[in-house]
Scaffold this motif. Structure first.
Motif, PDB file in Angstrom:
ATOM      1  N   GLN A   5       0.832  -1.202   0.000  1.00 12.81           N
ATOM      2  CA  GLN A   5       0.000   0.000   0.000  1.00 12.81           C
ATOM      3  C   GLN A   5       0.867   1.252   0.000  1.00 12.81           C
ATOM      4  O   GLN A   5       0.399   2.328   0.325  1.00 12.81           O
ATOM      5  CB  GLN A   5      -0.904   0.004   1.222  1.00 12.81           C
ATOM      6  CG  GLN A   5      -2.002  -1.029   1.156  1.00 12.81           C
ATOM      7  CD  GLN A   5      -2.842  -0.984   2.403  1.00 12.81           C
ATOM      8  OE1 GLN A   5      -2.697  -1.824   3.273  1.00 12.81           O
ATOM      9  NE2 GLN A   5      -3.712  -0.014   2.501  1.00 12.81           N
ATOM     10  N   LYS A   6       2.139   1.099  -0.374  1.00 12.94           N
ATOM     11  CA  LYS A   6       3.064   2.230  -0.403  1.00 12.94           C
ATOM     12  C   LYS A   6       3.669   2.352  -1.794  1.00 12.94           C
ATOM     13  O   LYS A   6       3.798   1.367  -2.509  1.00 12.94           O
ATOM     14  CB  LYS A   6       4.198   2.022   0.595  1.00 12.94           C
ATOM     15  CG  LYS A   6       3.757   1.926   2.022  1.00 12.94           C
ATOM     16  CD  LYS A   6       4.933   1.627   2.910  1.00 12.94           C
ATOM     17  CE  LYS A   6       4.486   1.335   4.315  1.00 12.94           C
ATOM     18  NZ  LYS A   6       5.589   0.871   5.157  1.00 12.94           N
ATOM     19  N   LEU A  62       1.029   6.618   0.943  1.00 15.21           N
ATOM     20  CA  LEU A  62       0.278   5.455   1.407  1.00 15.21           C
ATOM     21  C   LEU A  62      -1.100   5.578   0.785  1.00 15.21           C
ATOM     22  O   LEU A  62      -1.711   6.649   0.827  1.00 15.21           O
ATOM     23  CB  LEU A  62       0.175   5.483   2.933  1.00 15.21           C
ATOM     24  CG  LEU A  62      -0.629   4.386   3.599  1.00 15.21           C
ATOM     25  CD1 LEU A  62       0.118   3.050   3.471  1.00 15.21           C
ATOM     26  CD2 LEU A  62      -0.850   4.706   5.066  1.00 15.21           C
ATOM     27  N   PHE A  63      -1.588   4.488   0.170  1.00 13.51           N
ATOM     28  CA  PHE A  63      -2.882   4.557  -0.509  1.00 13.51           C
ATOM     29  C   PHE A  63      -3.804   3.452  -0.032  1.00 13.51           C
ATOM     30  O   PHE A  63      -3.363   2.493   0.601  1.00 13.51           O
ATOM     31  CB  PHE A  63      -2.720   4.498  -2.041  1.00 13.51           C
ATOM     32  CG  PHE A  63      -1.815   3.412  -2.538  1.00 13.51           C
ATOM     33  CD1 PHE A  63      -2.287   2.132  -2.753  1.00 13.51           C
ATOM     34  CD2 PHE A  63      -0.478   3.673  -2.785  1.00 13.51           C
ATOM     35  CE1 PHE A  63      -1.454   1.129  -3.211  1.00 13.51           C
ATOM     36  CE2 PHE A  63       0.365   2.685  -3.253  1.00 13.51           C
ATOM     37  CZ  PHE A  63      -0.129   1.403  -3.459  1.00 13.51           C
ATOM     38  N   ALA A  64      -5.097   3.605  -0.296  1.00 15.82           N
ATOM     39  CA  ALA A  64      -6.117   2.649   0.126  1.00 15.82           C
ATOM     40  C   ALA A  64      -5.858   1.280  -0.500  1.00 15.82           C
ATOM     41  O   ALA A  64      -5.370   1.178  -1.631  1.00 15.82           O
ATOM     42  CB  ALA A  64      -7.504   3.159  -0.249  1.00 15.82           C
ATOM     43  N   LYS A  65      -6.190   0.235   0.232  1.00 18.21           N
ATOM     44  CA  LYS A  65      -5.847  -1.137  -0.159  1.00 18.21           C
ATOM     45  C   LYS A  65      -6.453  -1.588  -1.479  1.00 18.21           C
ATOM     46  O   LYS A  65      -5.768  -2.147  -2.315  1.00 18.21           O
ATOM     47  CB  LYS A  65      -6.258  -2.098   0.954  1.00 18.21           C
ATOM     48  CG  LYS A  65      -5.713  -3.483   0.770  1.00 18.21           C
ATOM     49  CD  LYS A  65      -5.911  -4.317   1.998  1.00 18.21           C
ATOM     50  CE  LYS A  65      -5.107  -5.587   1.879  1.00 18.21           C
ATOM     51  NZ  LYS A  65      -4.973  -6.261   3.144  1.00 18.21           N
ATOM     52  N   SER A 108      -7.865   0.151  -4.066  1.00 15.08           N
ATOM     53  CA  SER A 108      -8.185   1.309  -4.904  1.00 15.08           C
ATOM     54  C   SER A 108      -7.380   1.284  -6.189  1.00 15.08           C
ATOM     55  O   SER A 108      -6.345   0.631  -6.284  1.00 15.08           O
ATOM     56  CB  SER A 108      -7.883   2.602  -4.139  1.00 15.08           C
ATOM     57  OG  SER A 108      -6.515   2.644  -3.806  1.00 15.08           O
ATOM     58  N   ARG A 134      -8.084  11.193  -4.090  1.00 16.73           N
ATOM     59  CA  ARG A 134      -8.803  10.952  -2.838  1.00 16.73           C
ATOM     60  C   ARG A 134      -8.465   9.591  -2.224  1.00 16.73           C
ATOM     61  O   ARG A 134      -8.698   9.361  -1.044  1.00 16.73           O
ATOM     62  CB  ARG A 134     -10.304  11.094  -3.038  1.00 16.73           C
ATOM     63  CG  ARG A 134     -10.915   9.999  -3.865  1.00 16.73           C
ATOM     64  CD  ARG A 134     -12.439  10.111  -3.878  1.00 16.73           C
ATOM     65  NE  ARG A 134     -12.958   9.082  -4.749  1.00 16.73           N
ATOM     66  CZ  ARG A 134     -13.402   9.281  -5.972  1.00 16.73           C
ATOM     67  NH1 ARG A 134     -13.427  10.486  -6.463  1.00 16.73           N
ATOM     68  NH2 ARG A 134     -13.832   8.284  -6.701  1.00 16.73           N
ATOM     69  N   ASP A 135      -7.910   8.663  -3.036  1.00 15.26           N
ATOM     70  CA  ASP A 135      -7.505   7.349  -2.523  1.00 15.26           C
ATOM     71  C   ASP A 135      -6.120   7.374  -1.888  1.00 15.26           C
ATOM     72  O   ASP A 135      -5.706   6.387  -1.292  1.00 15.26           O
ATOM     73  CB  ASP A 135      -7.518   6.314  -3.655  1.00 15.26           C
ATOM     74  CG  ASP A 135      -8.935   6.039  -4.147  1.00 15.26           C
ATOM     75  OD1 ASP A 135      -9.872   6.099  -3.324  1.00 15.26           O
ATOM     76  OD2 ASP A 135      -9.103   5.771  -5.337  1.00 15.26           O
ATOM     77  N   VAL A 136      -5.403   8.496  -2.007  1.00 15.42           N
ATOM     78  CA  VAL A 136      -4.116   8.652  -1.326  1.00 15.42           C
ATOM     79  C   VAL A 136      -4.436   9.028   0.121  1.00 15.42           C
ATOM     80  O   VAL A 136      -5.076  10.036   0.391  1.00 15.42           O
ATOM     81  CB  VAL A 136      -3.249   9.735  -1.996  1.00 15.42           C
ATOM     82  CG1 VAL A 136      -1.975   9.953  -1.202  1.00 15.42           C
ATOM     83  CG2 VAL A 136      -2.917   9.333  -3.421  1.00 15.42           C
ATOM     84  N   LEU A 137      -3.962   8.182   1.059  1.00 17.34           N
ATOM     85  CA  LEU A 137      -4.283   8.387   2.469  1.00 17.34           C
ATOM     86  C   LEU A 137      -3.315   9.333   3.166  1.00 17.34           C
ATOM     87  O   LEU A 137      -3.682  10.004   4.135  1.00 17.34           O
ATOM     88  CB  LEU A 137      -4.305   7.041   3.194  1.00 17.34           C
ATOM     89  CG  LEU A 137      -5.265   6.008   2.613  1.00 17.34           C
ATOM     90  CD1 LEU A 137      -5.108   4.679   3.341  1.00 17.34           C
ATOM     91  CD2 LEU A 137      -6.694   6.493   2.677  1.00 17.34           C
ATOM     92  N   GLY A 138      -2.078   9.358   2.704  1.00 12.81           N
ATOM     93  CA  GLY A 138      -1.098  10.232   3.355  1.00 12.81           C
ATOM     94  C   GLY A 138       0.233  10.213   2.644  1.00 12.81           C
ATOM     95  O   GLY A 138       0.509   9.348   1.821  1.00 12.81           O
TER      96      GLY A 138
END
Length: 93
Positions: free
Chosen positions: A35-36, A65-68, A70, A87-91
């Motif tokens: 997820q990275k 870090l992105f949603a699993k 997505s 929007r699927d990028v978490l951080g």
């Protein structure tokens, strides 16, 4: 290389370990999806109803870090990429 449109982000997915710390080889079915990754390209930004574009919060070169589950998986020249919406990028790491 693929050029994302609108609010899309192209991420080069990190490779996961194929062995455990003890040296046991993991089959493909037991390996988890990373997820990275690193942002390789970004689109031009989301267009609002009034015609203005929303600027991106991420930039090329950021580690994210992105949603699993997505995005769309893309494989080119043996490398794994993911095309996803911002929007699927978490951080940012």
């Amino acid at each position: 290389m693929l050029k994302p449109l609108a609010d899309r982000v192209l991420v080069k997915v990190d490779t996961e370990e194929t062995k455990t710390k003890g040296g046991i080889l993991l089959p493909d079915t037991a390996q988890k999806k990373s997820q990275k990754g690193e942002v390789i390209a970004i689109g031009s930004g989301k267009m609002l109803d009034d015609g203005t574009r929303v600027p991106f919060e991420v930039k090329v070169g950021d580690r994210v870090l992105f949603a699993k589950y997505s995005g769309v998986d893309i494989e080119e020249n043996g490398q794994k990429f993911l095309l996803l919406s911002e929007r699927d990028v978490l951080g940012i790491l």
